[in-house]
Scaffold this motif. Structure first.
Motif, PDB file in Angstrom:
ATOM      1  N   ASP A   2     -35.273 -34.578  43.194  1.00  0.00           N
ATOM      2  CA  ASP A   2     -35.668 -34.091  44.515  1.00  0.00           C
ATOM      3  C   ASP A   2     -35.133 -34.989  45.618  1.00  0.00           C
ATOM      4  O   ASP A   2     -34.639 -34.512  46.646  1.00  0.00           O
ATOM      5  CB  ASP A   2     -37.186 -33.982  44.631  1.00  0.00           C
ATOM      6  CG  ASP A   2     -37.766 -32.927  43.720  1.00  0.00           C
ATOM      7  OD1 ASP A   2     -37.014 -32.006  43.333  1.00  0.00           O
ATOM      8  OD2 ASP A   2     -38.957 -33.013  43.399  1.00  0.00           O
ATOM      9  N   ARG A   3     -35.220 -36.286  45.421  1.00  0.00           N
ATOM     10  CA  ARG A   3     -34.721 -37.229  46.412  1.00  0.00           C
ATOM     11  C   ARG A   3     -33.199 -37.155  46.505  1.00  0.00           C
ATOM     12  O   ARG A   3     -32.624 -37.255  47.582  1.00  0.00           O
ATOM     13  CB  ARG A   3     -35.167 -38.645  46.076  1.00  0.00           C
ATOM     14  CG  ARG A   3     -36.685 -38.787  46.144  1.00  0.00           C
ATOM     15  CD  ARG A   3     -37.103 -40.165  45.759  1.00  0.00           C
ATOM     16  NE  ARG A   3     -37.340 -40.897  46.998  1.00  0.00           N
ATOM     17  CZ  ARG A   3     -37.619 -42.174  47.053  1.00  0.00           C
ATOM     18  NH1 ARG A   3     -37.671 -42.892  45.950  1.00  0.00           N
ATOM     19  NH2 ARG A   3     -37.837 -42.764  48.203  1.00  0.00           N
ATOM     20  N   ASN A  20     -34.663 -38.971  39.788  1.00  0.00           N
ATOM     21  CA  ASN A  20     -35.195 -38.557  41.091  1.00  0.00           C
ATOM     22  C   ASN A  20     -34.413 -37.359  41.643  1.00  0.00           C
ATOM     23  O   ASN A  20     -33.761 -37.465  42.690  1.00  0.00           O
ATOM     24  CB  ASN A  20     -35.088 -39.723  42.089  1.00  0.00           C
ATOM     25  CG  ASN A  20     -35.809 -40.943  41.618  1.00  0.00           C
ATOM     26  OD1 ASN A  20     -37.018 -40.955  41.521  1.00  0.00           O
ATOM     27  ND2 ASN A  20     -35.050 -41.986  41.312  1.00  0.00           N
ATOM     28  N   THR A  34     -30.151 -40.313  39.945  1.00  0.00           N
ATOM     29  CA  THR A  34     -30.223 -38.886  40.250  1.00  0.00           C
ATOM     30  C   THR A  34     -31.029 -38.140  39.195  1.00  0.00           C
ATOM     31  O   THR A  34     -31.836 -37.275  39.525  1.00  0.00           O
ATOM     32  CB  THR A  34     -28.811 -38.296  40.363  1.00  0.00           C
ATOM     33  OG1 THR A  34     -28.106 -38.984  41.398  1.00  0.00           O
ATOM     34  CG2 THR A  34     -28.851 -36.822  40.670  1.00  0.00           C
ATOM     35  N   LEU A  72     -31.333 -34.498  45.904  1.00  0.00           N
ATOM     36  CA  LEU A  72     -30.991 -33.277  46.640  1.00  0.00           C
ATOM     37  C   LEU A  72     -31.164 -33.463  48.140  1.00  0.00           C
ATOM     38  O   LEU A  72     -30.335 -33.001  48.931  1.00  0.00           O
ATOM     39  CB  LEU A  72     -31.852 -32.110  46.158  1.00  0.00           C
ATOM     40  CG  LEU A  72     -31.422 -31.466  44.857  1.00  0.00           C
ATOM     41  CD1 LEU A  72     -32.465 -30.449  44.402  1.00  0.00           C
ATOM     42  CD2 LEU A  72     -30.070 -30.799  45.016  1.00  0.00           C
ATOM     43  N   ALA A  73     -32.231 -34.147  48.538  1.00  0.00           N
ATOM     44  CA  ALA A  73     -32.442 -34.414  49.961  1.00  0.00           C
ATOM     45  C   ALA A  73     -31.327 -35.288  50.518  1.00  0.00           C
ATOM     46  O   ALA A  73     -30.812 -35.045  51.610  1.00  0.00           O
ATOM     47  CB  ALA A  73     -33.794 -35.084  50.174  1.00  0.00           C
TER      48      ALA A  73
END
Length: 55
Positions: A31-32, A29, A26, A34-35
């Motif tokens: 942004d990933r 990454n 986390t 959060l997605a």
């Protein structure tokens, strides 16, 4: 078939089978992560990593 006629509710077993996000992944990454949390909301250490103030 119309979209409003489809049943999109996830099965309870699928929700429980979703693995928790790794806090190290986390942090690398955000942004990933959060997605992923948008699609499959969950509480855990990954949320703490995302909401921690930057040093």
């Amino acid at each position: 078939m119309a979209f409003d006629a489809a049943d999109f509710r996830p099965d309870a077993a699928q929700v429980q089978a979703t693995p928790a996000l790794c806090p190290l992944w986390t942090a690398a990454n955000p942004d990933r992560a959060l997605a992923f949390l948008f699609v499959a909301p969950q509480d855990g250490d990954a949320v703490d990593v995302l909401t921690a103030p930057e040093a």
